[in-house]
Design an enzyme around this catalytic site. Structure first.
Site, short mmCIF file in Angstrom:
data_model
loop_
_atom_site.label_atom_id
_atom_site.label_comp_id
_atom_site.label_asym_id
_atom_site.label_seq_id
_atom_site.Cartn_x
_atom_site.Cartn_y
_atom_site.Cartn_z
N GLU A 18 37.06 3.04 -9.75
CA GLU A 18 37.42 3.29 -11.15
C GLU A 18 37.52 4.78 -11.45
OE1 GLU A 18 34.84 1.15 -13.76
OE2 GLU A 18 35.38 -0.78 -12.90
N TYR B 155 20.89 0.62 -18.56
CA TYR B 155 20.38 -0.65 -19.08
C TYR B 155 19.87 -0.46 -20.50
CZ TYR B 155 20.69 -2.17 -14.22
OH TYR B 155 21.16 -2.48 -12.97
N CYS C 237 29.36 -5.55 -15.03
CA CYS C 237 27.94 -5.25 -14.87
C CYS C 237 27.72 -4.11 -13.87
CB CYS C 237 27.16 -6.51 -14.47
SG CYS C 237 27.78 -7.35 -13.02
N HIS C 238 28.75 -3.82 -13.05
CA HIS C 238 28.61 -2.69 -12.13
C HIS C 238 28.58 -1.35 -12.87
CE1 HIS C 238 32.95 -3.41 -12.69
NE2 HIS C 238 33.09 -2.12 -12.55
N ASN D 187 25.14 -12.47 -14.51
CA ASN D 187 26.51 -12.39 -15.04
C ASN D 187 27.42 -13.35 -14.26
OD1 ASN D 187 29.03 -11.65 -15.93
ND2 ASN D 187 29.02 -9.64 -14.93
#
Ligand SMILES: [Zn+2]
Length: 209
Positions: free
Chosen positions: A176, A118, A149-150, A141
């Site tokens: 990912e 963050y 945002c993950h 979001n």
């Protein structure tokens, strides 16, 4: 159709639900662009095949674009950079604000397989002390997964929060990481694009459609 894009322009929204490995996802868009991505699934993600089931009928352009984007994301995340990002037209994208700068920077700067804290994201928009405000932006979001945002995590290896639950956040990050070797995506948790200043502004991006 009015071409005005101010917030006073009423958007007529279309809604579509597509299936995904994370359960049903509801997409909403007006003719100008995407307004929302909402994960409807209440269950923790399972080992579903990575397929996005699109409704059979023809979708309005922003919805079709988003469904195609999600399809690639779930099937071959390594290739997501080659797929067009739908126009974004949620009100948060229509006027300049801290939230828009944060969301936009996140979309530009933090690629598949990467992560930032963050605080790092706050620093990327020039407000290094605003990590709490960044957390609020993440919580609100309107287009999760698409604006990743993950990939924003707590410092010191903590996962941080996620509006659809931490199991989903973990699933997305793991999904990912599996993409890494195919395109040389970095799998460590460092922001590799932090130094890039030449990325297009949102205005440049938004007019490309
Ligand atoms: Zn709209």
């Amino acid at each position: 159709m009015s071409l005005r894009s101010g917030m006073d322009t009423a958007c007529e929204l279309n809604f579509k639900v597509v299936g995904s490995p994370l359960g049903s996802i509801e997409l909403s868009a007006c003719r100008c662009g995407l307004h929302g991505i909402k994960l409807l699934g209440q269950n923790a993600p399972e080992d579903h095949p990575c397929v996005v089931q699109r409704p059979p009928e023809e979708l309005p352009e922003p919805l079709a674009c988003c469904a195609a984007w999600l399809e690639t994301y779930f099937q071959t995340p390594a290739a997501i950079g080659t797929v067009p990002v739908p126009e974004l037209h949620h009100p948060v994208f229509q006027t300049d604000s801290f939230a828009r700068r944060v969301l936009w920077k996140l979309l530009q700067a933090v690629q598949v397989g990467e992560a930032v804290s963050y605080q790092q994201l706050a620093a990327l928009v020039g407000r290094p002390k605003a990590s709490r405000a960044v957390g609020n932006v993440m919580k609100n979001n309107p287009v999760p997964i698409l604006i990743p945002c993950h990939r924003v995590v707590g410092s010191g290896g903590k996962l941080g929060g996620y509006s659809s639950g931490l199991a989903v956040k973990q699933w997305l990050l793991a999904h990912e990481k599996g993409a890494g070797p195919h395109q040389g995506t970095r799998t460590d948790a460092t922001p590799t694009r932090a130094g890039h200043q030449e990325a297009p502004t949102q205005a440049e991006y938004m007019k490309s459609g």
